[in-house]
Motif scaffolding. Structure first.
Motif, PDB file in Angstrom:
ATOM      1  N   GLY A   1       0.811  -1.211   0.000  1.00  0.00           N
ATOM      2  CA  GLY A   1       0.000   0.000   0.000  1.00  0.00           C
ATOM      3  C   GLY A   1       0.842   1.258   0.000  1.00  0.00           C
ATOM      4  N   LEU A   2       1.951   1.249   0.730  1.00  0.00           N
ATOM      5  CA  LEU A   2       2.823   2.425   0.773  1.00  0.00           C
ATOM      6  C   LEU A   2       3.536   2.647  -0.559  1.00  0.00           C
ATOM      7  CD1 LEU A   2       4.358   2.029   4.345  1.00  0.00           C
ATOM      8  CD2 LEU A   2       2.630   3.680   3.596  1.00  0.00           C
ATOM      9  N   VAL A   3       3.963   1.573  -1.202  1.00  0.00           N
ATOM     10  CA  VAL A   3       4.574   1.726  -2.524  1.00  0.00           C
ATOM     11  C   VAL A   3       3.558   2.296  -3.502  1.00  0.00           C
ATOM     12  CG1 VAL A   3       5.630   0.527  -4.470  1.00  0.00           C
ATOM     13  CG2 VAL A   3       6.257  -0.119  -2.135  1.00  0.00           C
ATOM     14  N   ARG A   4       2.354   1.745  -3.510  1.00  0.00           N
ATOM     15  CA  ARG A   4       1.339   2.231  -4.453  1.00  0.00           C
ATOM     16  C   ARG A   4       0.937   3.667  -4.156  1.00  0.00           C
ATOM     17  NH1 ARG A   4      -2.510  -2.733  -6.387  1.00  0.00           N
ATOM     18  NH2 ARG A   4      -3.561  -0.983  -7.392  1.00  0.00           N
TER      19      ARG A   4
ATOM     20  N   ASP B   1      -4.606   4.471   0.326  1.00  0.00           N
ATOM     21  CA  ASP B   1      -3.946   3.390  -0.403  1.00  0.00           C
ATOM     22  C   ASP B   1      -3.666   2.189   0.493  1.00  0.00           C
ATOM     23  OD1 ASP B   1      -3.335   4.415  -3.250  1.00  0.00           O
ATOM     24  OD2 ASP B   1      -2.784   6.084  -1.963  1.00  0.00           O
ATOM     25  N   VAL B   2      -3.332   2.444   1.751  1.00  0.00           N
ATOM     26  CA  VAL B   2      -3.135   1.332   2.686  1.00  0.00           C
ATOM     27  C   VAL B   2      -4.466   0.628   2.937  1.00  0.00           C
ATOM     28  CG1 VAL B   2      -2.464   0.722   5.041  1.00  0.00           C
ATOM     29  CG2 VAL B   2      -1.090   2.356   3.739  1.00  0.00           C
ATOM     30  N   HIS B   3      -5.543   1.385   3.053  1.00  0.00           N
ATOM     31  CA  HIS B   3      -6.858   0.768   3.225  1.00  0.00           C
ATOM     32  C   HIS B   3      -7.199  -0.128   2.038  1.00  0.00           C
ATOM     33  CE1 HIS B   3     -11.448   1.035   3.095  1.00  0.00           C
ATOM     34  NE2 HIS B   3     -11.164   0.306   4.148  1.00  0.00           N
ATOM     35  N   ARG B   4      -6.944   0.347   0.843  1.00  0.00           N
ATOM     36  CA  ARG B   4      -7.208  -0.481  -0.335  1.00  0.00           C
ATOM     37  C   ARG B   4      -6.339  -1.736  -0.329  1.00  0.00           C
ATOM     38  NH1 ARG B   4      -7.188   4.794  -4.320  1.00  0.00           N
ATOM     39  NH2 ARG B   4      -9.383   5.372  -4.031  1.00  0.00           N
TER      40      ARG B   4
ATOM     41  N   PRO C   1       6.257  -1.278   8.651  1.00  0.00           N
ATOM     42  CA  PRO C   1       6.629  -0.581   7.408  1.00  0.00           C
ATOM     43  C   PRO C   1       6.480   0.931   7.451  1.00  0.00           C
ATOM     44  CG  PRO C   1       5.423  -2.580   6.889  1.00  0.00           C
ATOM     45  CD  PRO C   1       5.327  -2.399   8.388  1.00  0.00           C
ATOM     46  N   PHE C   2       5.564   1.459   8.258  1.00  0.00           N
ATOM     47  CA  PHE C   2       5.457   2.912   8.351  1.00  0.00           C
ATOM     48  C   PHE C   2       6.765   3.520   8.858  1.00  0.00           C
ATOM     49  CE2 PHE C   2       1.043   1.365   9.292  1.00  0.00           C
ATOM     50  CZ  PHE C   2       0.495   1.725   8.061  1.00  0.00           C
ATOM     51  N   GLY C   3       7.434   2.804   9.735  1.00  0.00           N
ATOM     52  CA  GLY C   3       8.695   3.291  10.266  1.00  0.00           C
ATOM     53  C   GLY C   3       9.822   3.300   9.256  1.00  0.00           C
ATOM     54  N   LEU C   4       9.660   2.577   8.158  1.00  0.00           N
ATOM     55  CA  LEU C   4      10.696   2.538   7.126  1.00  0.00           C
ATOM     56  C   LEU C   4      10.628   3.747   6.186  1.00  0.00           C
ATOM     57  CD1 LEU C   4      10.540  -1.276   6.332  1.00  0.00           C
ATOM     58  CD2 LEU C   4      12.217  -0.067   7.751  1.00  0.00           C
ATOM     59  N   LEU C   5       9.678   4.640   6.418  1.00  0.00           N
ATOM     60  CA  LEU C   5       9.612   5.897   5.674  1.00  0.00           C
ATOM     61  C   LEU C   5      10.617   6.869   6.306  1.00  0.00           C
ATOM     62  CD1 LEU C   5       5.724   6.113   5.378  1.00  0.00           C
ATOM     63  CD2 LEU C   5       7.323   5.573   3.525  1.00  0.00           C
ATOM     64  N   VAL C   6      11.893   6.593   6.107  1.00  0.00           N
ATOM     65  CA  VAL C   6      12.939   7.290   6.860  1.00  0.00           C
ATOM     66  C   VAL C   6      13.090   8.755   6.463  1.00  0.00           C
ATOM     67  CG1 VAL C   6      14.224   5.174   7.340  1.00  0.00           C
ATOM     68  CG2 VAL C   6      14.753   6.484   5.274  1.00  0.00           C
ATOM     69  N   GLY C   7      12.563   9.144   5.315  1.00  0.00           N
ATOM     70  CA  GLY C   7      12.628  10.540   4.916  1.00  0.00           C
ATOM     71  C   GLY C   7      11.543  11.390   5.531  1.00  0.00           C
ATOM     72  N   TRP C   8      10.586  10.781   6.209  1.00  0.00           N
ATOM     73  CA  TRP C   8       9.506  11.510   6.862  1.00  0.00           C
ATOM     74  C   TRP C   8       9.942  11.907   8.271  1.00  0.00           C
ATOM     75  CZ3 TRP C   8       3.829   9.917   5.810  1.00  0.00           C
ATOM     76  CH2 TRP C   8       3.646   9.627   4.452  1.00  0.00           C
ATOM     77  N   GLU C   9       9.325  12.939   8.788  1.00  0.00           N
ATOM     78  CA  GLU C   9       9.533  13.311  10.171  1.00  0.00           C
ATOM     79  C   GLU C   9       8.796  12.327  11.087  1.00  0.00           C
ATOM     80  OE1 GLU C   9      11.581  15.680  11.447  1.00  0.00           O
ATOM     81  OE2 GLU C   9      12.233  15.700   9.346  1.00  0.00           O
ATOM     82  N   PRO C  10       9.325  12.066  12.287  1.00  0.00           N
ATOM     83  CA  PRO C  10       8.675  11.096  13.177  1.00  0.00           C
ATOM     84  C   PRO C  10       7.210  11.391  13.464  1.00  0.00           C
ATOM     85  CG  PRO C  10      10.860  11.643  13.993  1.00  0.00           C
ATOM     86  CD  PRO C  10      10.596  12.566  12.829  1.00  0.00           C
ATOM     87  N   ALA C  11       6.855  12.662  13.601  1.00  0.00           N
ATOM     88  CA  ALA C  11       5.459  12.996  13.905  1.00  0.00           C
ATOM     89  C   ALA C  11       4.523  12.577  12.783  1.00  0.00           C
ATOM     90  CB  ALA C  11       5.321  14.495  14.176  1.00  0.00           C
ATOM     91  N   LEU C  12       4.983  12.646  11.549  1.00  0.00           N
ATOM     92  CA  LEU C  12       4.134  12.254  10.435  1.00  0.00           C
ATOM     93  C   LEU C  12       4.045  10.731  10.329  1.00  0.00           C
ATOM     94  CD1 LEU C  12       2.396  13.468   8.212  1.00  0.00           C
ATOM     95  CD2 LEU C  12       4.327  13.257   6.674  1.00  0.00           C
ATOM     96  N   VAL C  13       5.137  10.039  10.634  1.00  0.00           N
ATOM     97  CA  VAL C  13       5.084   8.573  10.709  1.00  0.00           C
ATOM     98  C   VAL C  13       4.067   8.156  11.770  1.00  0.00           C
ATOM     99  CG1 VAL C  13       6.416   6.524  11.374  1.00  0.00           C
ATOM    100  CG2 VAL C  13       7.430   8.239   9.861  1.00  0.00           C
TER     101      VAL C  13
ATOM    102  N   ASP D   1      12.737  -5.205  -1.536  1.00  0.00           N
ATOM    103  CA  ASP D   1      13.585  -4.528  -2.513  1.00  0.00           C
ATOM    104  C   ASP D   1      12.799  -3.495  -3.312  1.00  0.00           C
ATOM    105  OD1 ASP D   1      15.722  -6.009  -1.658  1.00  0.00           O
ATOM    106  OD2 ASP D   1      15.831  -7.299  -3.417  1.00  0.00           O
ATOM    107  N   ASP D   2      11.565  -3.818  -3.645  1.00  0.00           N
ATOM    108  CA  ASP D   2      10.727  -2.861  -4.371  1.00  0.00           C
ATOM    109  C   ASP D   2      10.469  -1.624  -3.521  1.00  0.00           C
ATOM    110  OD1 ASP D   2      10.640  -4.572  -6.514  1.00  0.00           O
ATOM    111  OD2 ASP D   2       8.504  -5.054  -6.351  1.00  0.00           O
ATOM    112  N   PHE D   3      10.191  -1.836  -2.232  1.00  0.00           N
ATOM    113  CA  PHE D   3       9.974  -0.703  -1.339  1.00  0.00           C
ATOM    114  C   PHE D   3      11.226   0.174  -1.281  1.00  0.00           C
ATOM    115  CE2 PHE D   3      10.210   1.387   2.767  1.00  0.00           C
ATOM    116  CZ  PHE D   3       8.936   1.902   2.937  1.00  0.00           C
ATOM    117  N   ALA D   4      12.379  -0.456  -1.091  1.00  0.00           N
ATOM    118  CA  ALA D   4      13.626   0.310  -1.005  1.00  0.00           C
ATOM    119  C   ALA D   4      13.893   1.070  -2.304  1.00  0.00           C
ATOM    120  CB  ALA D   4      14.785  -0.626  -0.678  1.00  0.00           C
ATOM    121  N   MET D   5      13.625   0.442  -3.440  1.00  0.00           N
ATOM    122  CA  MET D   5      13.877   1.101  -4.721  1.00  0.00           C
ATOM    123  C   MET D   5      12.907   2.260  -4.931  1.00  0.00           C
ATOM    124  SD  MET D   5      14.746  -0.607  -8.380  1.00  0.00           S
ATOM    125  CE  MET D   5      13.291  -1.620  -8.540  1.00  0.00           C
TER     126      MET D   5
END
Length: 384
Positions: A94-97, A112-115, A186-198, A355-359
């Motif tokens: 869902g996060l990739v999409r 997208d996560v809900h879907r 997986p939400f925590g792997l959004l390392v470019g986001w600020e912690p509050a938004l995660v 790997d797809d998520f990381a890419m």
């Protein structure tokens, strides 16, 4: 400023990950941590799958004083995963999409996560993939996922219709089962986001199925701890950061007590199964978080931490999964015991998804967007 689902608050803050500069070494480190987190959680899940409903006394009687020390048969095979891994995989998808679909101007990750969770729900009710829906993406066509692995009642009932739970109108408002925590790494792997938004995103996605404040706050705290270690923090520092964020939310007391209890237990002497059980049994969100975190804090290595996390009288697969997510994000994929990884159900799909998520997170601009569209990528992760 963070808002609710209806306000679509992600338009500006979510762009942070796009502006990061990723060198080759940083990309390789990130991919290792993503693989470690996703596969490590699945390994912990599989270790606990065969003893999930057994008491500690029964586990020891069947497997010896140390309890289980390897995979045991569950769902007809060794290394089988449960709904914890299934839902984590659909969180990733869902996060990739969501990132791919941002090109359309429709950028709201909780939708997208809900879907994605609705696609998981279909795997629990259909015999196999529906070839009439090609836009379902590649993950929903993985036939091995079409198997019920003791899913939680709130996860199922929260997705039995198309209405999307929100912070203002959550699904199952009285439920705080561990089904929110076990899928939220997986939400925590959004390392470019600020912690509050995660924290915000994990909260909004928890209420898709579980509406109790502890259910969503424990999931959000877990995501922030994963976020911290994925960015290079130690576990205690990451936990302190989660505590600071949780404290600002109404109804935080149970989650705060669980996190503080895990930190205190880690300072209380040598780790034992009895000390694990002092934190609860893991059936509810804050207890699963506390047990998984404690076992990761005191782990001598990944093997030791995961075995500690599953040998108790409670929800062994979920606590093993949480511990595995944390240790994998902390140490990377090469720290995972190779024999367990080799025998893990769905290993190929898990690695491909990681790997797809990381890419997508590091090189998404070269896969889709203005002037750069990979038809293969958008077929795997359709915008629709």
């Amino acid at each position: 400023m963070l808002g609710t689902c209806g306000e679509r608050p992600y338009a500006d803050e979510g762009d942070a990950d796009v502006t990061m500069v990723w060198g080759r070494a940083e990309q390789q480190d990130f991919r290792s941590r993503v693989r470690g987190c996703i596969v490590g959680g699945a390994v912990g899940d599989a270790l606990g799958a065969g003893i999930e409903f057994d008491s500690l006394d029964r586990i020891r009687a069947a497997h010896g004083p140390a309890g289980v020390t390897d995979y045991v048969t569950a769902f007809g095979r060794r290394g089988a995963v449960t709904d914890d891994t299934q839902m984590t995989m659909f969180t990733v998808e869902g996060l990739v999409r969501a990132h791919v679909r941002r090109d359309t101007g429709d950028w709201h990750p909780p939708t997208d996560v809900h879907r994605a969770y609705l696609r998981w729900y279909a795997t629990q009710n259909h015999w196999g993939p529906d070839e009439r829906t090609p836009d379902s993406g590649w993950l929903a066509r993985e036939e091995w996922l079409y198997s019920r692995r003791a899913p939680g009642g709130a996860c199922l009932s929260g997705l039995e219709d198309d209405r999307m739970g929100t912070l203002d109108a959550p699904k199952n408002p009285g439920s705080k089962g561990c089904g929110t925590v076990m899928r939220s790494a997986p939400f925590g792997l959004l390392v470019g986001w600020e912690p509050a938004l995660v924290f915000q995103l994990a909260s909004e996605c928890a209420v898709l199925t579980h509406g109790h404040p502890t259910g969503r706050l424990a999931a959000a705290a877990f995501a922030v701890i994963v976020h911290g270690v994925a960015r290079g923090e130690d576990l205690e520092t990451a936990t302190r950061g989660a505590l600071a964020l949780v404290a600002g939310h109404t109804g935080h007391e149970e989650t705060t007590a669980a996190l503080e209890g895990a930190l205190a237990a880690a300072r209380s002497g040598p780790p034992t199964a009895e000390r694990v059980e002092s934190l609860g049994l893991g059936w509810v969100a804050e207890e699963a978080l506390a047990i998984g975190l404690y076992c990761a804090l005191v782990a001598e290595d990944v093997r030791h931490g995961l075995l500690l996390a599953v040998n108790h009288s409670g929800d062994s697969d979920s606590t093993g999964s949480v511990c595995g997510n944390l240790l994998g994000a902390l140490h990377g994929e090469t720290a995972l015991p190779p024999a367990w990884v080799a025998e893990l159900e769905g290993r190929g799909a898990l690695l491909q998804l990681a790997d797809d998520f990381a890419m997508e997170m590091t090189q998404g601009g070269e896969l889709h967007g203005p002037g750069a569209v990979s038809d293969a990528w958008t077929a795997r992760y359709p915008r629709s």
